[in-house]
Design a protein around this motif. Structure first.
Motif, PDB file in Angstrom:
ATOM      1  N   LEU A   1       0.776  -1.356  -0.236  1.00 55.95           N
ATOM      2  CA  LEU A   1      -0.164  -0.317   0.034  1.00 55.95           C
ATOM      3  C   LEU A   1       1.156   1.086  -0.013  1.00 55.95           C
ATOM      4  O   LEU A   1       2.008   1.544   0.979  1.00 55.95           O
ATOM      5  CB  LEU A   1      -1.314  -0.251   0.941  1.00 55.95           C
ATOM      6  CG  LEU A   1      -1.915  -1.640   1.016  1.00 55.95           C
ATOM      7  CD1 LEU A   1      -2.333  -0.570   2.538  1.00 55.95           C
ATOM      8  CD2 LEU A   1      -3.030  -1.231   0.157  1.00 55.95           C
ATOM      9  N   HIS A   2      -0.292   2.700  -0.379  1.00 60.79           N
ATOM     10  CA  HIS A   2       0.513   3.301  -0.498  1.00 60.79           C
ATOM     11  C   HIS A   2       1.500   3.946   1.321  1.00 60.79           C
ATOM     12  O   HIS A   2       2.953   4.609   1.425  1.00 60.79           O
ATOM     13  CB  HIS A   2       0.323   4.109  -1.250  1.00 60.79           C
ATOM     14  CG  HIS A   2       1.027   5.740  -1.161  1.00 60.79           C
ATOM     15  ND1 HIS A   2       1.871   5.759  -2.670  1.00 60.79           N
ATOM     16  CD2 HIS A   2       0.949   6.937  -0.965  1.00 60.79           C
ATOM     17  CE1 HIS A   2       2.545   7.135  -1.725  1.00 60.79           C
ATOM     18  NE2 HIS A   2       1.846   8.222  -1.630  1.00 60.79           N
ATOM     19  N   GLY A   3      -0.129   3.892   1.341  1.00 59.82           N
ATOM     20  CA  GLY A   3       0.151   4.259   3.409  1.00 59.82           C
ATOM     21  C   GLY A   3       1.093   5.143   3.755  1.00 59.82           C
ATOM     22  O   GLY A   3       2.053   4.614   4.512  1.00 59.82           O
ATOM     23  N   THR A   4       0.807   6.300   3.550  1.00 59.47           N
ATOM     24  CA  THR A   4       2.236   7.482   4.131  1.00 59.47           C
ATOM     25  C   THR A   4       1.749   7.331   5.625  1.00 59.47           C
ATOM     26  O   THR A   4       2.478   7.879   5.794  1.00 59.47           O
ATOM     27  CB  THR A   4       1.823   8.776   3.530  1.00 59.47           C
ATOM     28  OG1 THR A   4       0.669   9.470   3.137  1.00 59.47           O
ATOM     29  CG2 THR A   4       1.464   8.534   2.104  1.00 59.47           C
ATOM     30  N   ALA A   5       0.554   7.419   6.474  1.00 61.71           N
ATOM     31  CA  ALA A   5       0.376   7.764   7.591  1.00 61.71           C
ATOM     32  C   ALA A   5      -0.361   9.004   7.490  1.00 61.71           C
ATOM     33  O   ALA A   5      -0.598   9.027   8.752  1.00 61.71           O
ATOM     34  CB  ALA A   5       1.283   7.377   8.607  1.00 61.71           C
ATOM     35  N   SER A   6      -0.429   9.635   7.093  1.00 62.73           N
ATOM     36  CA  SER A   6      -1.625  10.537   6.574  1.00 62.73           C
ATOM     37  C   SER A   6      -2.679  10.278   7.187  1.00 62.73           C
ATOM     38  O   SER A   6      -3.164   9.576   6.524  1.00 62.73           O
ATOM     39  CB  SER A   6      -0.943  11.844   4.966  1.00 62.73           C
ATOM     40  OG  SER A   6      -1.808  11.234   4.303  1.00 62.73           O
ATOM     41  N   GLN A   7      -3.191  11.485   7.923  1.00 63.21           N
ATOM     42  CA  GLN A   7      -4.736  11.049   8.012  1.00 63.21           C
ATOM     43  C   GLN A   7      -5.319  10.565   6.954  1.00 63.21           C
ATOM     44  O   GLN A   7      -6.311   9.630   6.514  1.00 63.21           O
ATOM     45  CB  GLN A   7      -5.402  12.101   8.428  1.00 63.21           C
ATOM     46  CG  GLN A   7      -4.747  12.750  10.075  1.00 63.21           C
ATOM     47  CD  GLN A   7      -4.967  11.434  11.138  1.00 63.21           C
ATOM     48  OE1 GLN A   7      -6.107  10.867  10.594  1.00 63.21           O
ATOM     49  NE2 GLN A   7      -4.714  11.418  12.408  1.00 63.21           N
ATOM     50  N   LYS A   8      -5.763  11.630   5.651  1.00 56.60           N
ATOM     51  CA  LYS A   8      -6.327  11.241   4.441  1.00 56.60           C
ATOM     52  C   LYS A   8      -6.426  10.241   3.623  1.00 56.60           C
ATOM     53  O   LYS A   8      -6.391   9.085   3.238  1.00 56.60           O
ATOM     54  CB  LYS A   8      -6.343  12.520   3.805  1.00 56.60           C
ATOM     55  CG  LYS A   8      -7.173  13.448   4.746  1.00 56.60           C
ATOM     56  CD  LYS A   8      -8.648  13.309   5.012  1.00 56.60           C
ATOM     57  CE  LYS A   8      -9.993  13.264   3.860  1.00 56.60           C
ATOM     58  NZ  LYS A   8     -11.454  12.829   4.523  1.00 56.60           N
ATOM     59  N   ASN A   9      -5.552  10.264   3.510  1.00 54.50           N
ATOM     60  CA  ASN A   9      -4.443   8.938   2.688  1.00 54.50           C
ATOM     61  C   ASN A   9      -5.106   8.011   3.168  1.00 54.50           C
ATOM     62  O   ASN A   9      -5.633   6.576   2.190  1.00 54.50           O
ATOM     63  CB  ASN A   9      -3.059   9.478   2.484  1.00 54.50           C
ATOM     64  CG  ASN A   9      -2.251   7.809   1.755  1.00 54.50           C
ATOM     65  OD1 ASN A   9      -2.404   7.763  -0.073  1.00 54.50           O
ATOM     66  ND2 ASN A   9      -1.928   6.465   2.339  1.00 54.50           N
ATOM     67  N   ASP A  10      -4.301   7.270   3.607  1.00 51.85           N
ATOM     68  CA  ASP A  10      -4.794   5.852   4.681  1.00 51.85           C
ATOM     69  C   ASP A  10      -6.441   5.968   4.957  1.00 51.85           C
ATOM     70  O   ASP A  10      -6.349   4.690   4.765  1.00 51.85           O
ATOM     71  CB  ASP A  10      -4.127   5.777   6.281  1.00 51.85           C
ATOM     72  CG  ASP A  10      -2.861   5.790   5.969  1.00 51.85           C
ATOM     73  OD1 ASP A  10      -1.923   6.085   5.199  1.00 51.85           O
ATOM     74  OD2 ASP A  10      -1.616   5.458   7.087  1.00 51.85           O
ATOM     75  N   GLU A  11      -7.134   7.240   4.698  1.00 45.86           N
ATOM     76  CA  GLU A  11      -8.326   6.799   5.381  1.00 45.86           C
ATOM     77  C   GLU A  11      -8.944   6.354   3.671  1.00 45.86           C
ATOM     78  O   GLU A  11      -9.721   5.537   3.895  1.00 45.86           O
ATOM     79  CB  GLU A  11      -8.983   7.953   5.418  1.00 45.86           C
ATOM     80  CG  GLU A  11     -10.414   7.927   5.653  1.00 45.86           C
ATOM     81  CD  GLU A  11     -10.946   9.093   6.129  1.00 45.86           C
ATOM     82  OE1 GLU A  11     -12.112  10.200   5.035  1.00 45.86           O
ATOM     83  OE2 GLU A  11     -10.610   9.980   6.679  1.00 45.86           O
ATOM     84  N   VAL A  12      -8.241   6.305   2.846  1.00 45.37           N
ATOM     85  CA  VAL A  12      -9.039   6.669   1.682  1.00 45.37           C
ATOM     86  C   VAL A  12      -8.401   5.245   1.335  1.00 45.37           C
ATOM     87  O   VAL A  12      -9.514   4.724   0.391  1.00 45.37           O
ATOM     88  CB  VAL A  12      -8.833   8.211   0.821  1.00 45.37           C
ATOM     89  CG1 VAL A  12      -8.862   7.278  -0.678  1.00 45.37           C
ATOM     90  CG2 VAL A  12      -9.153   9.539   0.732  1.00 45.37           C
ATOM     91  N   GLU A  13      -7.238   5.180   1.090  1.00 48.04           N
ATOM     92  CA  GLU A  13      -7.028   3.586   0.558  1.00 48.04           C
ATOM     93  C   GLU A  13      -7.733   2.101   1.537  1.00 48.04           C
ATOM     94  O   GLU A  13      -7.538   1.641   0.899  1.00 48.04           O
ATOM     95  CB  GLU A  13      -5.492   3.920   1.583  1.00 48.04           C
ATOM     96  CG  GLU A  13      -4.078   2.873  -0.135  1.00 48.04           C
ATOM     97  CD  GLU A  13      -3.338   2.453   0.132  1.00 48.04           C
ATOM     98  OE1 GLU A  13      -2.461   2.040  -0.843  1.00 48.04           O
ATOM     99  OE2 GLU A  13      -2.395   3.641   0.672  1.00 48.04           O
ATOM    100  N   ALA A  14      -7.518   2.928   3.018  1.00 47.85           N
ATOM    101  CA  ALA A  14      -8.073   1.189   3.787  1.00 47.85           C
ATOM    102  C   ALA A  14      -9.286   1.641   2.822  1.00 47.85           C
ATOM    103  O   ALA A  14      -9.902  -0.242   2.561  1.00 47.85           O
ATOM    104  CB  ALA A  14      -8.137   2.048   5.133  1.00 47.85           C
ATOM    105  N   ALA A  15     -10.298   2.167   2.728  1.00 47.71           N
ATOM    106  CA  ALA A  15     -11.613   1.834   2.359  1.00 47.71           C
ATOM    107  C   ALA A  15     -11.542   1.558   0.702  1.00 47.71           C
ATOM    108  O   ALA A  15     -12.530   0.485   0.302  1.00 47.71           O
ATOM    109  CB  ALA A  15     -11.930   3.550   2.489  1.00 47.71           C
ATOM    110  N   LEU A  16     -10.625   2.441   0.160  1.00 44.67           N
ATOM    111  CA  LEU A  16     -10.497   1.828  -1.218  1.00 44.67           C
ATOM    112  C   LEU A  16     -10.283  -0.011  -1.488  1.00 44.67           C
ATOM    113  O   LEU A  16     -10.802  -0.719  -2.083  1.00 44.67           O
ATOM    114  CB  LEU A  16      -9.374   2.042  -2.735  1.00 44.67           C
ATOM    115  CG  LEU A  16      -9.045   1.637  -3.138  1.00 44.67           C
ATOM    116  CD1 LEU A  16     -10.318   1.584  -4.108  1.00 44.67           C
ATOM    117  CD2 LEU A  16      -7.727   2.612  -4.107  1.00 44.67           C
TER     118      LEU A  16
END
Length: 396
Positions: free
Chosen positions: A287-302
């Protein structure tokens, strides 16, 4: 898409030099982040720093290209027999038939920073008055010159997806008959512009990053270099395969992902279609998984809405930090190692999983049979890329 053989590949990061160092660290769930000691003024954060760059200048004939970024590139090129593999391809196909396609987000900007700190009567100091060095194309120019290659030479600078998108460029050039082989990859190093720039966006964590943790505080930045050599497969080939890619630019925001992950999903679906894979065939996703709030939220849902629970997923930025323009190639290398070694790396750093994460997440390392793997790279400005790989023999 007709698959391409990955004839050789390598990476160097804060985990060490070459494939064995990375495989050992991943198997032991041992990260490479350390307290920041690189900025000219204090900045409380953790970084993934590569040792030796300040004491290993480029040799004399390449001194005009000398900077931390190109030093790191040469350090990586010297691992895992990569130089020999490229020279064999040049001998086989000719110097004009091998492309150099590299990604970077900052190139040699650290050298430019130094020059501006030491201006002499408003001009670059004599030792840094080297115009080719102070351009985004410094990395690719150096690598092409090092190998004495005369084929297409291209720099991709799409932030964090840079060294993933070069795989797509290579596939198109080889398929269209423009070249027979391509060096792909990228390099990025740390400097004030990188660290203070990301800090000004309030994205940098004061502690080691924790991708997909409920209490994550932001990213940790790292430096790295990695390279792969792509060419058409041979009969009875035993090389891992590059089997698909997807690209999308949603242009939602300069630094924030689309709230529904529109561009990321388009890239993901495009990669699966090109690879001829159904979601339930994918064994592991880096995963791209940067540990920023929005990136991880969006990628986990995807991931939750796109894949069955049997697909394993993790971010490895807790190991290396976010290596910016080198993230695509470093994490592609991790995906290739997962297939080679049958090891799904841990989602290092997360202590309290975000409730939005599904059962796909490998919070600890897992021994798994990995035949097909994906690698996600999502850059600023909605520059998204997804790469698909297959283990040798997985594709008929």
């Amino acid at each position: 898409m007709p698959p391409l053989a990955i004839r050789a590949y390598t990476a160097t990061s804060s985990l060490g030099r070459g494939l064995d160092a990375h495989a050992t660290a991943l198997a032991a769930s041992r990260g490479g982040l350390t307290p920041n000691d690189i900025t000219s003024a204090p900045l409380a954060c953790w970084i993934g720093r590569v040792d030796g760059l300040d004491t290993e200048p480029l040799p004399g004939e390449w001194s005009a290209w000398d900077c931390r970024n190109n030093r790191l590139a040469l350090l990586a090129l010297r691992q895992d027999g990569f130089i020999d593999a490229v020279r064999a391809a040049r001998d086989r196909y000719g110097a004009s038939r091998v492309a150099v396609l590299l990604g970077t987000s900052t190139a040699s900007i650290a050298a430019t920073e130094e020059g501006y700190r030491r201006l002499e009567h408003g001009r670059m100091p004599a030792d840094l008055h080297r115009p080719p060095l102070h351009t985004p194309h410094s990395l690719a120019g150096f690598v092409a010159g090092f190998f004495e290659l005369e084929g297409p030479c291209l720099t991709i600078a799409t932030a964090c997806s840079s060294s993933a998108k070069v795989f797509a460029n290579a596939e198109r050039m080889i398929r269209l008959g423009l070249v027979d082989a391509a060096i792909v990859g990228g390099t990025d190093t740390l400097c004030d512009s990188v660290l203070f720039g990301f800090n000004s966006l309030e994205l940098v964590s004061p502690e080691p990053c924790r991708p997909f943790d409920a209490d994550r505080q932001g990213i940790s930045l790292g430096e790295a270099a990695g390279f792969a050599l792509l060419e058409r497969p041979r009969e009875n080939d035993d090389a891992p395969l590059f089997i698909g890619y997807g690209e999308a630019s949603d242009a939602h925001h300069m630094s924030t992902p689309h709230p529904e992950g529109l561009g990321a999903e388009l890239a993901l679906r495009d990669a699966l279609e090109r690879a001829g894979l159904a979601p339930d065939q994918v064994d592991y996703i880096n995963l791209h998984g940067t540990a920023s709030q929005k990136n991880d939220e969006v990628e986990a849902a995807l991931i939750s809405r796109s894949f069955p629970a049997t697909t394993r997923a993790s971010s490895t930025k807790g190991f290396t930090g976010h290596t910016l323009g080198a993230a695509g190639i470093v994490e592609a290398t991790v995906a290739l190692l997962a297939m080679r070694d049958g090891l799904v790396p841990a989602n290092l750093g997360a202590r309290k999983p975000d409730p939005g994460c599904g059962p796909h997440f490998a919070w600890e390392s897992e021994r798994q049979d990995v035949r097909y793997a994906l690698s996600n790279s999502f850059g600023f400005g909605g520059n998204n890329a997804c790469l698909a790989f297959a283990r040798p023999g997985a594709v008929a």
